[in-house]
Scaffold this active site. Sequence first.
Site: not given
Length: 503
Positions: A313-314
């Site tokens: 996600h990041g």
Amino acid sequence: MLFNSQPFLLLFLPVVLAGFFLLGRRSPVAAAWWLAAASLFFYGYWNPRFLPLLLTSVVLNYRLGALLRSRPSRRWLAVGVAANLLALGWFKYAGFLAASAHLPVPDIVLPVGISFFTFTQIAFLVDTCEGKASEGRFAHYLLFVTYFPHLVAGPVLHHKEMMPQFANRAIYRPRALDFAVGVTIFVAGLAKKVLIADNLAPYANAVFNHGGNPSLLLAWGGVLAYAFQLYFDFSGYSDMAIGLSRLFGVRLPLNFASPYKAATISEFWRCWHMTLSRFLRDYLYMPLGGNRHGKARRYVNLMVTMLLGGLWHGAGWNFVIWGGLHGIYLAIHHAWSALRLPLGRRAAMTITFVAVCYAWVFFRAADLHGALAYVAGMSGANGIALPDAFASRLGGLLPRVERWGITFYGGGGSQFIDTWSAVAAAAAIVFLCPNTQQIMARFAPALDSGASGASGASGASGAHRPSRLAWAPTRAWGVVIGVIALLDLLSLNRPSDFLYFQF
């Protein structure tokens, strides 16, 4: 290009639909080329300089897939998976790794959708090597990867789900029912985005961007506003993707099914970003051993899977912690399940939702220090405070309220009331209303609309079951959808990105 923009709705979509059906009458292959070219234009509209990266990735994976189809080889599969992960790692994680090692941080711009088209192609290579997928036409493979409804924010597709649909000549003839179902779902998704999510954003931003040490009620108001903003933003995109695809007669896999109604964290992940959960289960958790080597190994596999899911996600420690929290939640859930202690569904739903909200803080906060300060506020470490405007309204109750430990801070109460009013309205829709798939269930809008969640178990609180509020192609429903569509169009003056575009 944004789904929630006038250029997309008034120019791009009508032209692409018309070209697809006109060409499809004569040649399905030409229609596939047209749709693939339109998808590349859609992607390049963001930033044309990333088109060569996308096309290079598609060509190399297609060639490797052809090699694996003729001569299955674990060695070549490993090379292909590693090459895809290296490309993803450079663009998404090089800066994070350099900063963590106190090295000069390279100036790298993250290509939109790279996580999605990378995972889609890794799944294709694995399935091809195992004999589960086979693609001989480059036009079809290009379309499979770049298909614009899913390209920039999912769902993560399997070749065996999508390409048999494009091989069906029936989809190249427009059908009134497909248009009615597709437009209805798209309008509903657009309403979630522009009428709900975008209007919750200012309340979440006001608290998270302020920093400091928020008090209990202020912190919970902000995190709930963000939790529901993210819910309607991602649910809205998922609906729009399904609705757009249905216009072409194609069904996408379901990717979102009332996750906040989940009674366990496992159920939550069967209903939130369902295709990513499926990918992580099939291509990471199960190859690691799943639950086949004892409880301790199972918990390790869960933690590794969720840590990597957080990193997907990041690139940042906040996302690692977010994934780690969900790994811990899953381990606790499985340990609790082994004890077979009864817990009512409402209590379980509340515990699950509160746990998810605590984790969302790390998803949203700008840095780790801010996230920890925010969690402290949510836990009551900074006390309970109300705006000064409430003091005069309490009258004789004021001394008792102050004995309860409630203090007052400067400023009026309008922002506080507006935040909690918006949160209450959003919560009512989430917890009391049927979701889009339930309303549209009679017409099977997605591939697994009437089936179970991503891991094969039933969805959250019957999230896939038909609702009494069932849609039908009637005049009354046409009026309702027409009014919602008008409200959507009136809210397109300031189109905003979807939150999942950054992942």
